[in-house]
Design an enzyme around this catalytic site. Structure first.
Site, PDB file in Angstrom:
ATOM      1  N   HIS A 178      41.060  45.249  41.713  1.00 27.24           N
ATOM      2  CA  HIS A 178      39.824  45.502  40.937  1.00 27.24           C
ATOM      3  C   HIS A 178      38.780  44.460  41.377  1.00 27.24           C
ATOM      4  CE1 HIS A 178      37.141  46.950  38.035  1.00 27.24           C
ATOM      5  NE2 HIS A 178      37.758  46.640  36.910  1.00 27.24           N
TER       6      HIS A 178
ATOM      7  N   GLN B 129      35.465  43.611  39.344  1.00 24.83           N
ATOM      8  CA  GLN B 129      35.680  42.794  38.148  1.00 24.83           C
ATOM      9  C   GLN B 129      35.772  41.319  38.520  1.00 24.83           C
ATOM     10  OE1 GLN B 129      35.928  43.889  34.767  1.00 24.83           O
ATOM     11  NE2 GLN B 129      35.641  41.694  34.490  1.00 24.83           N
TER      12      GLN B 129
HETATM   13  N1  NVA Z   1      44.441  46.654  34.549  1.00 30.03           N
HETATM   14  C1  NVA Z   1      43.537  47.532  33.831  1.00 30.03           C
HETATM   15  C2  NVA Z   1      42.123  47.118  34.061  1.00 30.03           C
HETATM   16  C3  NVA Z   1      41.120  47.948  33.314  1.00 30.03           C
HETATM   17  C4  NVA Z   1      39.719  47.551  33.582  1.00 30.03           C
HETATM   18  C5  NVA Z   1      43.760  48.958  34.288  1.00 30.03           C
HETATM   19  O1  NVA Z   1      43.936  49.186  35.484  1.00 30.03           O
HETATM   20  O2  NVA Z   1      43.763  49.847  33.436  1.00 30.03           O
HETATM   21  N1   CP Z   2      36.667  46.108  33.042  1.00 33.16           N
HETATM   22  C1   CP Z   2      36.443  47.378  33.399  1.00 33.16           C
HETATM   23  O1   CP Z   2      36.547  47.754  34.569  1.00 33.16           O
HETATM   24  O2   CP Z   2      36.025  48.180  32.388  1.00 33.16           O
HETATM   25  P1   CP Z   2      35.889  49.756  32.429  1.00 33.16           P
HETATM   26  O3   CP Z   2      37.261  50.331  32.567  1.00 33.16           O
HETATM   27  O4   CP Z   2      35.239  50.089  31.117  1.00 33.16           O
HETATM   28  O5   CP Z   2      35.011  50.151  33.579  1.00 33.16           O
END
Ligand code: NVA
Ligand code: CP
Length: 331
Positions: free
Chosen positions: A142, A145
Site C-alpha cells: 500500500h 498510504q
Molecule cells: N490492510 C488493509 C488496509 C486498508 C486501507 C486492507 O488491505 O484492507
Molecule cells: N487507508 C486507506 O487506504 O483507506 P481507504 O480504504 O478508505 O481508501
C-alpha cells in the site's frame, strides 16, 4: 495457423508507482518535501496546475473512502480531471482483459491508479500501459498510504531525523507492513515488527529490507514498542480476509495497541493507523482518540502526498526542483 505474437509491452521509460521502490530514496525525500509544501496549502512550483488538461483514471476493485476521495480531489486541485472506474460498472467486471483495458485507457488518460487484489495485476497493467500506473493498494503493498505516513512523521520529527527513528509495527504482517519494510530500507530508520507467528510479512520484502536497514521481528509487542517514536497498526483482517476475521482475532489479541504499550514508547511517540480502524480490536479507543494519535493528520496527508506523487509522475520537471522549500520544523 500462426499464433499471433502478443503486442510489445509499453515503453519502459514511463515512470510507474507499483511499489515505493519505484522511487529512488532521494526522489522519496524530495517528494515528502513537496508534500509538506502542499500540506501548507502552497501550490506546486513553477506551475500551480500541472495537471491542467490532463486526466487520471481511478480503478477500484476493492472498497475505498480515503484513496478515492483524496485522489479525486487531488487531481482536481492540480487542474486535472479524475475519472472513477469501478469494477462493477465497467467492462472489466464482464471480463475484458486488463491488458486491453490498459491500452485503451492509455489513449484517453495521462495516468491510471488501481486498487486491486494481486500485485501482479498492477504489474500487468503497468506492462501494457503507455502512461504511469499507481498502486492504490494490493494484497501485497500500500505505497500511497506510506507516502502519507512518512509525511506525517516528517511533519512531527523533521526532515533530518530518519536515521535516528524507531518505528514499531504491531499486528498483521500485511500489505502495510510490507510497505513499511520498503520505507525503512529507503530512508534508513529502524523498523520493529511485532507479529504473531504465522503472520509474518512477505519473505522477499523482509529479506531485502534486512539487508539495508535494522529490522527487528519479534512476537512480543512490548519489545517493539520500547522507546519507539511511532506506534503503528492496522486491521487484523484486511479486505478479502473477512471470512478469517474471527479466527485471526484469537492470534492478534495480545498485539492490541493500548495505553500500556504507548507508555513504553518514547515520550514524544505518536500513534498512526491507516484507517479504517476497529476500535477495541487492534487499538483501544483511548489511544485512537488520545493526544498522541495523528490519525486524521495522517488521513489528510493522503491528499498532499499523492498530489506530490502526481506532480512527480506527470510534470515534465519531475520531483527534483519542484520540492524546494525550507524545513518548517527547523528554526
Ligand atoms: N490492510 C488493509 C488496509 C486498508 C486501507 C486492507 O488491505 O484492507
Ligand atoms: N487507508 C486507506 O487506504 O483507506 P481507504 O480504504 O478508505 O481508501
Amino acid at each position: 495457423m500462426t499464433a499471433v505474437a502478443p503486442p510489445a509491452p509499453a515503453a519502459s521509460s514511463v515512470r510507474h508507482f507499483r511499489t515505493l521502490r519505484d522511487l529512488s530514496p532521494s526522489e522519496l525525500r524530495d517528494l515528502l518535501v513537496l508534500g509538506e509544501r502542499l500540506a501548507q496549502r502552497l501550490p506546486p512550483e513553477p506551475d500551480p496546475q500541472p495537471l491542467a488538461g490532463r486526466s487520471v483514471a481511478l480503478i477500484f476493485q476493492k472498497n475505498s473512502t480515503r484513496t478515492r476521495v483524496s485522489f479525486e480531489v487531488g487531481v482536481h486541485q492540480l487542474g486535472g480531471l479524475p475519472i472513477f472506474l469501478s469494477q462493477a460498472d465497467t467492462q472489466m467486471g464482464r471480463g475484458e482483459p486488463l491488458r486491453d483495458t490498459a491500452r485503451v485507457l492509455s489513449g484517453y488518460v495521462d495516468a491510471v491508479m488501481i486498487r486491486t487484489f494481486h500485485q501482479e495485476t498492477v504489474e500487468e497493467l503497468a506492462r501494457f500501459s503507455r502512461v504511469p500506473v499507481v498502486n492504490g493498494l494490493t494484497d501485497l503493498y500500500h505505497p500511497c498510504q506510506l507516502l502519507a505516513d512518512l509525511l506525517t512523521i516528517q511533519q512531527e520529527f523533521g526532515r533530518d531525523r530518519w536515521s535516528d527513528l524507531r518505528v514499531a509495527w504491531l499486528g498483521d504482517g500485511n500489505n502495510m507492513a510490507n510497505s513499511w519494510l520498503n520505507a525503512a530500507a529507503m530512508l534508513g530508520f529502524e523498523l520493529r515488527l511485532a507479529v504473531p507467528e504465522g503472520f509474518d510479512p512477505d519473505p522477499d520484502t523482509l529479506a531485502r529490507a534486512r539487508s539495508e536497514t535494522t529490522v527487528v521481528l519479534t512476537r512480543d509487542p512490548r519489545d517493539a514498542a520500547r522507546g519507539a517514536h511511532v506506534l503503528n497498526t492496522d486491521v487484523w483482517a484486511s479486505m478479502g480476509q473477512e471470512e478469517e476475521a474471527e479466527e485471526r482475532m484469537s492470534h492478534f489479541r495480545p498485539f492490541q495497541v493500548d495505553g500500556d504499550l504507548m507508555d513504553r514508547a518514547d515520550p514524544d511517540a505518536i500513534f498512526l493507523h491507516c484507517l479504517p480502524a476497529h476500535r477495541g480490536e487492534e487499538v483501544t479507543e483511548e489511544v485512537l482518540e488520545g493526544p498522541r494519535s495523528r490519525i486524521f493528520q495522517e488521513a489528510e496527508n493522503r491528499l498532499h502526498a499523492q498530489k506530490a506523487l502526481l506532480v512527480h509522475l506527470l510534470s515534465g520537471a519531475g520531483i527534483h526542483g519542484a520540492a524546494a522549500g525550507p524545513d518548517p520544523s527547523i528554526g
